[in-house]
Motif scaffolding. Sequence first.
Motif, short mmCIF file in Angstrom:
data_model
loop_
_atom_site.label_atom_id
_atom_site.label_comp_id
_atom_site.label_asym_id
_atom_site.label_seq_id
_atom_site.Cartn_x
_atom_site.Cartn_y
_atom_site.Cartn_z
N GLY A 132 0.78 -1.23 0.00
CA GLY A 132 0.00 0.00 0.00
C GLY A 132 0.81 1.28 0.00
N PHE A 133 2.14 1.17 0.01
CA PHE A 133 3.01 2.36 0.02
C PHE A 133 3.65 2.57 -1.34
CE2 PHE A 133 2.97 1.21 4.54
CZ PHE A 133 2.79 2.45 5.14
N THR A 134 3.53 3.79 -1.86
CA THR A 134 4.29 4.17 -3.05
C THR A 134 5.77 4.20 -2.69
OG1 THR A 134 2.45 5.49 -3.89
CG2 THR A 134 4.65 5.99 -4.77
N VAL A 135 6.61 3.68 -3.61
CA VAL A 135 8.04 3.57 -3.31
C VAL A 135 8.86 4.28 -4.38
CG1 VAL A 135 9.99 1.97 -3.04
CG2 VAL A 135 7.75 1.38 -2.11
N VAL A 136 9.70 5.20 -3.93
CA VAL A 136 10.70 5.85 -4.77
C VAL A 136 12.06 5.36 -4.29
CG1 VAL A 136 11.76 8.01 -5.50
CG2 VAL A 136 9.28 7.89 -5.17
N ASP A 137 12.79 4.69 -5.16
CA ASP A 137 14.17 4.33 -4.84
C ASP A 137 15.06 5.42 -5.41
OD1 ASP A 137 16.71 3.29 -4.49
OD2 ASP A 137 16.12 1.23 -4.98
N ALA A 138 15.59 6.25 -4.52
CA ALA A 138 16.32 7.44 -4.94
C ALA A 138 17.82 7.21 -5.08
CB ALA A 138 16.07 8.57 -3.94
N HIS A 139 18.24 5.93 -5.20
CA HIS A 139 19.68 5.67 -5.30
C HIS A 139 19.90 4.33 -5.99
CE1 HIS A 139 23.72 6.70 -3.28
NE2 HIS A 139 23.96 5.68 -4.10
N VAL A 140 20.00 4.36 -7.32
CA VAL A 140 20.08 3.14 -8.13
C VAL A 140 21.22 3.26 -9.14
CG1 VAL A 140 18.87 1.69 -9.82
CG2 VAL A 140 17.61 2.68 -7.89
N HIS A 141 22.03 2.20 -9.25
CA HIS A 141 23.13 2.14 -10.22
C HIS A 141 22.83 1.04 -11.24
CE1 HIS A 141 25.80 4.58 -7.61
NE2 HIS A 141 25.24 3.92 -6.61
N VAL A 142 22.78 1.42 -12.52
CA VAL A 142 22.58 0.42 -13.58
C VAL A 142 23.56 0.70 -14.72
CG1 VAL A 142 20.86 -0.85 -14.90
CG2 VAL A 142 20.12 0.56 -12.98
N PRO A 143 24.85 0.60 -14.45
CA PRO A 143 25.84 0.89 -15.51
C PRO A 143 26.03 -0.29 -16.45
CG PRO A 143 26.95 0.21 -13.52
CD PRO A 143 25.49 0.24 -13.17
N ARG A 144 26.61 -0.03 -17.60
CA ARG A 144 27.12 -1.11 -18.44
C ARG A 144 28.30 -1.73 -17.72
NH1 ARG A 144 29.47 1.18 -22.66
NH2 ARG A 144 29.57 -0.75 -23.86
N LEU A 145 28.30 -3.06 -17.58
CA LEU A 145 29.31 -3.72 -16.76
C LEU A 145 30.72 -3.57 -17.34
CD1 LEU A 145 27.45 -6.98 -15.67
CD2 LEU A 145 27.35 -4.67 -14.70
N SER A 146 30.82 -3.35 -18.62
CA SER A 146 32.13 -3.18 -19.26
C SER A 146 32.80 -1.87 -18.86
CB SER A 146 31.99 -3.25 -20.78
OG SER A 146 31.14 -2.23 -21.26
N THR A 147 32.06 -0.95 -18.27
CA THR A 147 32.63 0.34 -17.86
C THR A 147 33.17 0.31 -16.43
OG1 THR A 147 30.54 1.22 -16.99
CG2 THR A 147 30.96 1.52 -19.35
N LEU A 148 33.07 -0.84 -15.77
CA LEU A 148 33.34 -0.92 -14.35
C LEU A 148 34.66 -1.62 -14.03
CD1 LEU A 148 29.79 -2.16 -13.38
CD2 LEU A 148 30.70 0.11 -12.91
N LYS A 149 35.20 -1.31 -12.87
CA LYS A 149 36.32 -2.07 -12.34
C LYS A 149 35.78 -3.32 -11.62
CE LYS A 149 39.70 1.64 -11.95
NZ LYS A 149 40.74 2.26 -11.10
N GLN A 150 36.63 -4.32 -11.49
CA GLN A 150 36.20 -5.58 -10.91
C GLN A 150 35.65 -5.41 -9.49
OE1 GLN A 150 35.98 -8.58 -12.44
NE2 GLN A 150 34.99 -9.31 -10.55
N ALA A 151 36.18 -4.46 -8.75
CA ALA A 151 35.73 -4.27 -7.37
C ALA A 151 34.24 -3.95 -7.30
CB ALA A 151 36.55 -3.17 -6.70
N TRP A 152 33.72 -3.24 -8.30
CA TRP A 152 32.29 -2.92 -8.32
C TRP A 152 31.47 -4.19 -8.47
CZ3 TRP A 152 27.70 -3.36 -10.75
CH2 TRP A 152 26.71 -2.39 -10.52
N LEU A 153 31.89 -5.06 -9.39
CA LEU A 153 31.17 -6.31 -9.61
C LEU A 153 31.21 -7.18 -8.36
CD1 LEU A 153 32.53 -7.00 -13.20
CD2 LEU A 153 30.26 -6.14 -12.60
N ASP A 154 32.35 -7.22 -7.71
CA ASP A 154 32.46 -8.00 -6.47
C ASP A 154 31.54 -7.44 -5.40
OD1 ASP A 154 34.41 -9.50 -7.74
OD2 ASP A 154 36.09 -8.42 -6.80
N TRP A 155 31.47 -6.12 -5.31
CA TRP A 155 30.58 -5.46 -4.34
C TRP A 155 29.11 -5.83 -4.62
CZ3 TRP A 155 27.14 -1.71 -6.29
CH2 TRP A 155 26.34 -1.07 -5.32
N ALA A 156 28.70 -5.74 -5.87
CA ALA A 156 27.31 -6.02 -6.21
C ALA A 156 26.95 -7.47 -5.89
CB ALA A 156 27.06 -5.73 -7.69
#
Length: 285
Positions: A4-28
């Motif tokens: 019953g609650f409207t939800v705004v997620d005000a902090h979302v990361h959806v990058p192309r994985l090829s633009t990232l360092k390995q540490a980001w993938l490990d974190w996710a």
Amino acid sequence: MIDGFTVVDAHVHVPRLSTLKQAWLDWADKFSGPHDWRAAYDPAGDPVPSALDSLLEAEGVDRALLFCEYSPRATGIQPIEDLLPIVEHNPSRFRLVANVNPYLHHPVAAEVERQLGLGAVALKIHPVHGAFSPAEKELYAAYQVCAERGVPVIIHSGTSSFPGARASFGNPELMSDVVEDFPDVQFVFAHGGRGWWYDVAAFLALAKDNVWLDLAGLPPKKLPEYYARFDFARLAEKFVFGTDWPGVPGTARNVRALAELGLPATVLRAVLSGNAAKLFPGLGV
């Protein structure tokens, strides 16, 4: 919508994985737990707008603010242009957040204007990943653009685990003059002072009308502990819900954990969507 609650997620990361360092993938992978965030991606590591849209729909997310990031020393460069197909697929659910790095963008005001022209509803500054002070005078030109345009500024506040990050620049105290110098700009302290500075972030949020705390990366059940020195229900009036997706074990799970804290329904509704609706232009919630 969740329970019953409207939800705004005000902090979302959806990058192309090829633009990232390995540490980001490990974190996710580490912090997503059972949440199948990779279901939103194709085999090449590019986000599939329809798949992401369906995943967030299933998680009950009505609006999502998508972050780009220009932090080559910590996570990589994730251009705002990579997010445009997602917004084009569902402009009702998705919004853009701009990002500038004074070591890469000059003049910063022109780059802020350019990204706002692409549809961004906020500006994100990441001093910890960029290794610069958020109070650096060069950034005042960016803040001035936001003041003139009525655009909020999201500031990473607190620590970061990524190699190359400089935690000292995450001290919310660095923003004390900035929030005074730009009283018409709403500042959202992402991660709420995570690590060593919960008290500083909370004090500023309660003392200043133009300071807010986003909850990204913070386990909801831990929030009363993190902010134990404050009236929690009163402080929660300055919270903005965010997850740091994909580093979260599911948006719905976090929303329900937040609901279990016993906040008044009016405050919970403000945290999940009402405060975001006031801060970010044109969410339509």
